[in-house]
Every structure is written in structure tokens, then in C-alpha cells.
Design an enzyme around this catalytic site. Sequence first.
Site, PDB file in Angstrom:
ATOM      1  N   CYS A  24      15.064 -14.150  36.321  1.00  0.00           N
ATOM      2  CA  CYS A  24      14.904 -13.765  37.731  1.00  0.00           C
ATOM      3  C   CYS A  24      13.498 -14.089  38.236  1.00  0.00           C
ATOM      4  O   CYS A  24      13.302 -14.395  39.414  1.00  0.00           O
ATOM      5  CB  CYS A  24      15.167 -12.276  37.906  1.00  0.00           C
ATOM      6  SG  CYS A  24      16.694 -11.715  37.135  1.00  0.00           S
ATOM      7  N   CYS A  61      18.447 -10.102  42.855  1.00  0.00           N
ATOM      8  CA  CYS A  61      18.533  -8.764  42.265  1.00  0.00           C
ATOM      9  C   CYS A  61      17.202  -8.025  42.388  1.00  0.00           C
ATOM     10  O   CYS A  61      16.209  -8.570  42.891  1.00  0.00           O
ATOM     11  CB  CYS A  61      18.907  -8.899  40.802  1.00  0.00           C
ATOM     12  SG  CYS A  61      17.562  -9.624  39.853  1.00  0.00           S
ATOM     13  N   ASP A  86      21.539 -16.675  42.788  1.00  0.00           N
ATOM     14  CA  ASP A  86      20.727 -15.998  43.798  1.00  0.00           C
ATOM     15  C   ASP A  86      19.746 -16.971  44.442  1.00  0.00           C
ATOM     16  O   ASP A  86      19.364 -17.961  43.826  1.00  0.00           O
ATOM     17  CB  ASP A  86      19.957 -14.828  43.169  1.00  0.00           C
ATOM     18  CG  ASP A  86      20.887 -13.705  42.775  1.00  0.00           C
ATOM     19  OD1 ASP A  86      22.004 -13.670  43.315  1.00  0.00           O
ATOM     20  OD2 ASP A  86      20.514 -12.884  41.934  1.00  0.00           O
ATOM     21  N   CYS A 109      22.200 -17.501  38.112  1.00  0.00           N
ATOM     22  CA  CYS A 109      22.961 -16.416  38.738  1.00  0.00           C
ATOM     23  C   CYS A 109      23.406 -16.739  40.163  1.00  0.00           C
ATOM     24  O   CYS A 109      24.177 -15.990  40.749  1.00  0.00           O
ATOM     25  CB  CYS A 109      22.127 -15.139  38.756  1.00  0.00           C
ATOM     26  SG  CYS A 109      20.602 -15.361  39.676  1.00  0.00           S
TER      27      CYS A 109
HETATM   28 FE1  FES Z   1      19.781 -13.454  40.009  1.00  0.00          FE
HETATM   29 FE2  FES Z   1      18.066 -11.694  39.064  1.00  0.00          FE
HETATM   30  S1  FES Z   1      20.188 -11.825  38.584  1.00  0.00           S
HETATM   31  S2  FES Z   1      17.668 -13.336  40.378  1.00  0.00           S
END
Ligand code: FES
Length: 147
Positions: free
Chosen positions: A106, A62, A37, A35
Site C-alpha cells: 500500500c 485502504c 486502488d 489491489c
Molecule cells: Fe490497496 Fe492498501 S489494499 S492500497
Amino acid sequence: MALYSDKVMDHFQNPRNVGKMDDADGIGEVGNARCGDIMRMYIKVDPESQTITDVKFNTFGCGSAIATSSMATELIKGKPISQALQLSNKAVVEALDGLPAYKLHCSVLAEEAVKAAVKDYYDKNGIAYGPELQSCDGDCESCGVEH
Ligand code: FES
């Protein structure tokens, strides 16, 4: 049934150990290839006992990443490094009473950030470590650990 457990909601809304640590002994930053992140984890280590005396984290992730990181910091704080390295994302998810399957990726951020922070501490102090940490380069997809 609610999508997220009460524990996930609690740790998302009141995350523990959030912040930056200016005098950290180890800092791990990892990115989630799924993602994009990122997560940064700071640890303070007592060199005598090799125990993690304090831990903080920051994430651009998230709600599930926040909740899993918060729980992970609670699980490793005050624990020997050897025990912290055993922490799996599955154990963190279990401690949170589960996550929806599509959010499981995640939880990998938290596990990898702990390992990256320990690796940084070992590197800074010239402490040797095994191959399980050598492959941890901040890119979860390449870490070789089964999640
Ligand atoms: Fe990226 Fe949860 S969607 S860490």
C-alpha cells in the site's frame, strides 16, 4: 502488540493534506496493481527554487494507503523536488513506525504518486529528467524501482 502503530492510526484518522488542488503545477495518478486502488497527488512548485510549496492527495485506497500518503505529503511539503524524489516507500513506512508486512504494498502508491506528479510538472514545463522518472507511467508494477 497492536497491528497498527499509533502514528498509522493518527494519519489514517486525521490525514494531512487531503483534497484537490485546482491550480496544481503537477498531478500524478497511480494505480496499485496488487489491489486496484488508486491515488492522485497534486503539487504546487516554486519555479525559482524548485521547491514543493504545497501538496494535496486523494485516494481510493485502504487505511494504510491513506496513512502513508498523508505522511508522504508531510515529508515532501516545503522540500526541494530533488529531495522529494529521494523519498522511498520504506522511509515513509519507517516514519510511521512500521506497517504489517502484508500492507507494505500500500505504501508504494504514495511514493509512485509523488514521482508521477513531479514527472507531470516536468513534462508541462519542458524540463528534462532521467530514466528513473521516464518509466513512471502510473502503473507501479512497471516502474522498475525496487520497493
Ligand atoms: Fe490497496 Fe492498501 S489494499 S492500497
